[in-house]
Structures are given as structure tokens and as C-alpha cells.
Design a protein around this motif. Structure first.
Motif, PDB file in Angstrom:
ATOM      1  N   THR A 281       6.019  -6.047  -8.529  1.00 36.67           N
ATOM      2  CA  THR A 281       6.534  -6.743  -7.313  1.00 36.67           C
ATOM      3  C   THR A 281       6.308  -8.425  -7.461  1.00 36.67           C
ATOM      4  O   THR A 281       7.354  -8.915  -7.278  1.00 36.67           O
ATOM      5  CB  THR A 281       5.597  -6.416  -6.113  1.00 36.67           C
TER       6      THR A 281
ATOM      7  N   THR B  62      12.210  -4.501  -5.428  1.00 36.16           N
ATOM      8  CA  THR B  62      10.524  -4.714  -4.634  1.00 36.16           C
ATOM      9  C   THR B  62      10.546  -3.644  -3.446  1.00 36.16           C
ATOM     10  O   THR B  62       9.649  -2.763  -3.618  1.00 36.16           O
ATOM     11  CB  THR B  62      10.693  -6.179  -3.920  1.00 36.16           C
TER      12      THR B  62
ATOM     13  N   LEU C 104       7.515  -0.539  -3.707  1.00 39.26           N
ATOM     14  CA  LEU C 104       6.667  -0.769  -2.645  1.00 39.26           C
ATOM     15  C   LEU C 104       6.537   0.963  -2.443  1.00 39.26           C
ATOM     16  O   LEU C 104       5.438   1.324  -1.827  1.00 39.26           O
ATOM     17  CB  LEU C 104       7.061  -1.707  -1.425  1.00 39.26           C
TER      18      LEU C 104
ATOM     19  N   THR D 195       3.075   3.280  -2.209  1.00 33.39           N
ATOM     20  CA  THR D 195       2.832   3.964  -1.215  1.00 33.39           C
ATOM     21  C   THR D 195       2.553   5.350  -1.506  1.00 33.39           C
ATOM     22  O   THR D 195       1.412   6.000  -1.222  1.00 33.39           O
ATOM     23  CB  THR D 195       3.761   4.208   0.029  1.00 33.39           C
TER      24      THR D 195
ATOM     25  N   HIS E 171       0.910  -2.671   4.550  1.00 35.05           N
ATOM     26  CA  HIS E 171       2.119  -2.398   3.462  1.00 35.05           C
ATOM     27  C   HIS E 171       3.349  -1.813   4.338  1.00 35.05           C
ATOM     28  O   HIS E 171       4.633  -2.199   3.881  1.00 35.05           O
ATOM     29  CB  HIS E 171       1.412  -1.382   2.504  1.00 35.05           C
TER      30      HIS E 171
ATOM     31  N   GLN F  16       5.339  -4.868   5.468  1.00 36.29           N
ATOM     32  CA  GLN F  16       5.905  -5.572   4.540  1.00 36.29           C
ATOM     33  C   GLN F  16       7.301  -4.578   3.986  1.00 36.29           C
ATOM     34  O   GLN F  16       8.428  -5.286   3.787  1.00 36.29           O
ATOM     35  CB  GLN F  16       5.201  -5.673   3.172  1.00 36.29           C
ATOM     36  N   LEU F  17       7.094  -3.418   3.904  1.00 36.05           N
ATOM     37  CA  LEU F  17       8.201  -2.624   3.524  1.00 36.05           C
ATOM     38  C   LEU F  17       9.255  -2.489   4.579  1.00 36.05           C
ATOM     39  O   LEU F  17      10.403  -2.414   4.127  1.00 36.05           O
ATOM     40  CB  LEU F  17       7.655  -1.180   3.114  1.00 36.05           C
TER      41      LEU F  17
ATOM     42  N   SER G 168       3.035  -9.825  -0.382  1.00 34.12           N
ATOM     43  CA  SER G 168       2.549  -9.145  -1.238  1.00 34.12           C
ATOM     44  C   SER G 168       1.265  -9.752  -1.692  1.00 34.12           C
ATOM     45  O   SER G 168       0.323  -8.969  -2.013  1.00 34.12           O
ATOM     46  CB  SER G 168       3.606  -9.245  -2.511  1.00 34.12           C
TER      47      SER G 168
ATOM     48  N   TYR H 152      -1.909  -7.249  -1.319  1.00 29.54           N
ATOM     49  CA  TYR H 152      -2.644  -6.445  -2.500  1.00 29.54           C
ATOM     50  C   TYR H 152      -3.325  -7.480  -3.414  1.00 29.54           C
ATOM     51  O   TYR H 152      -3.743  -7.172  -4.456  1.00 29.54           O
ATOM     52  CB  TYR H 152      -1.252  -5.899  -3.535  1.00 29.54           C
TER      53      TYR H 152
END
Length: 306
Positions: free
Chosen positions: A59, A102, A106, A110, A231, A234-235, A278, A282
Motif C-alpha cells: 500500500t 490500494t 486493504l 482485512t 481500517h 480508510q477503506l 495508512s 499500520y
């Protein structure tokens, strides 16, 4: 359509020079952060042997590449730089590919968290280094479908003389007919639905495990669940970006000035913003990665053992 794409790189963009400067500052900040995290990733062997860190690096690399390419296109449009259509096709194909990489990566991350939390005994088998390499290949294959569809339809519709013309590079020049835009919309909507279903399934399963866990397992699971929630946000931004081209197309029918403004806002919120999350989700929230980052940022003066 070609007149509009020409205007995108012409006088209208010249009136928003302050916005272009803001984009340059944001891109430089995000690229510096990503570069530091990428260099940290390659400093420790444990990182490039662990699935979640490998996907995290994918990513970072894809986001950095997309930021560089999209920013170059923004500058080219601002100064109204023209190029052969065939060269624009190559550049646009790469940008569209990493535009999709990306959110697909992601989604894979998950699934990795789902396996780690809900199927811990099989995590080592399903998330091995060789499996991760195959996963990266699958991610890029899946991400290449949208640009293959878009360009295949364009190749079937455009005349040979069109490829030698010089244009301001924009994705709009590949949409010669309304039905082409409808097909592109259908492909993006399919990706949107499939990724949403995958995410919801994983989160529901993880929530059940979190409720049933106890003691240290509950603490660890809830920590993973918080990461998954961030997450998800962001997704969500990355998935919404799949809808941006259709919103922009609809706005273009109303007002070109409004179209320029909406495109700029979409770029800031749905292109730049998810790619700055990101490192937060992470990188800075992972204790192992933070320790390595501190050691690397302090030129190895930190004595902590990773």
C-alpha cells in the motif's frame, strides 16, 4: 468532451494556483512519511516475512507511486502540457491500476486480520510468505480489470489517427460515448459491492470473536478490532473514490466551474487523505514497527530490542 478536458488543463486551472501549491505541500509531506516507513520496512527481516507488513508495504509503494504520477499529471494540466494520445494511454493505464490497487490491498489486509483473529491455528498456513506473494499477484490482476475494460472499449471506438494527436492528458479523452462511461460505472460499482460485502463479513466475524474472548485474548482481540475499525474508515474513503468520476461527470453537466472545484475536493479528501491514514493505522499504531521506526529515525542510537 475533448474541449472540456482541454479546459481542465487550461485557463480554469490557472485561477487556482493557491490550491495547486497546497497539493504540492501535502504530496511532499505524505511522500516523505511514506519513504521513511518504506525504508524502515526493509531494515528488519521480520517485516518482509510477515503478511500484514508485506501488504502494508504494498500500500505504501502503490500510494507513493500514485501520488507522484497524479501530481505530475496535475502539473502538466496546470501548465497545459500536451502529449501524444498513445503516451497518455500508457500513463493513464498505470494510474488507473494503482488507483484500484490500494482498496483491493486493504480488502486483502482485512481478510488477513480475519484469519489471524478468527482462524489463528491456520494463520501460519494461509498467510505464509509464498502465499503472500501469490496474493500480491492476484491483487494486481484484479486491479488491472478496470483499465483493461476502459481501454478495450476505447480501442474499439477510436480511429487510428486519434492515437497520434496531441492532447492534454485526462481520463475524459478515453470516454468518447456516454455508454462507455456507463460500462466504467458498472465495473467500479461491482468492485464497490464486492469489497463492501467482504469487509462487512470480516467485521461481523471479528466482532463475534471479540465478544466471546476473555482475559488477555479479549484485550488482544479488542486491540485488533480497533485497528480494523480505523481500517474500515480508510477503506470507506478509498471505496468512495470509485464513485468520484461519476459524481464529477454529473457535475460537469451542470457547471464547468463547479466541476473544477468538485474534482479538487475529491482529490484532497478521497485520494490524498486515505493515503495519509495508512502510516497512522499500520505504522504508528504497531508497536514493533514503531520501535523499528524510532531506532531508524534516531540513526540506530535507540537501544531497544525489537
Amino acid at each position: 468532451m475533448e474541449d472540456n478536458s482541454s479546459l481542465v488543463g487550461g485557463q480554469s486551472l490557472r485561477r487556482i494556483n493557491d490550491q495547486v501549491i497546497i497539493v504540492q505541500i501535502l504530496v511532499m509531506i505524505f511522500l516523505c512519511i511514506n519513504l521513511l516507513l518504506i525504508m524502515t520496512f526493509f531494515k528488519k527481516e521480520c517485516f518482509y516475512k510477515t503478511t500484514r507488513y508485506i501488504l502494508f508495504a504494498v500500500t505504501l509503494l502503490s500510494d507513493s507511486f500514485l501520488l507522484v504520477m497524479s501530481n505530475i499529471m496535475l502539473i502538466f494540466n496546470y501548465f497545459k502540457v500536451t502529449m501524444p494520445v498513445w503516451l497518455c494511454i500508457v500513463i493513464s493505464a498505470v494510474i488507473i491500476l494503482y488507483f484500484i490497487v490500494t482498496p483491493v490491498t486493504l480488502t486483502a489486509m482485512t481478510l488477513e486480520r480475519y484469519v489471524a483473529i478468527c482462524m489463528p491455528l491456520r494463520h501460519g498456513e494461509l498467510c505464509s510468505q509464498s502465499t503472500t506473494v501469490n496474493c500480491i499477484l492476484i491483487i494486481h490482476c484484479l486491479s488491472s480489470v478496470p483499465f483493461i475494460v476502459v481501454l478495450s472499449i476505447f480501442f474499439a471506438s477510436a480511429s487510428l489517427s486519434f492515437y497520434t494527436q496531441y492532447r492534454v492528458c485526462s481520463i475524459e479523452i478515453f470516454i468518447l460515448y456516454r455508454w462507455q462511461d456507463d460500462i466504467r460505472a458498472g465495473v467500479y460499482q461491482l468492485y464497490f459491492v464486492l469489497m463492501c460485502i467482504t469487509i462487512v463479513f470480516c467485521y461481523v466475524k471479528i466482532m463475534k470473536v471479540a465478544k466471546a474472548a476473555s482475559g488477555e485474548q479479549r484485550k488482544s482481540t479488542r486491540k485488533g478490532l480497533r485497528t480494523v475499525i480505523l481500517h474500515a474508515f480508510q477503506l470507506l474513503l478509498c471505496l468512495i473514490q470509485l464513485w468520484c468520476p461519476f459524481i464529477e461527470t454529473a457535475v460537469l453537466q451542470i457547471s464547468f466551474k463547479l466541476f473544477i472545484f468538485v474534482r479538487y475536493i475529491d482529490y484532497i479528501i478521497f485520494i490524498l487523505a486515505p493515503r495519509c491514514l495508512s502510516p497512522l493505522i499500520y505504522g504508528l499504531r504497531d508497536e514493533t514497527f514503531v520501535h523499528a521506526l524510532k531506532s531508524y529515525a534516531s540513526f540506530g542510537l535507540s537501544k531497544r530490542n525489537i
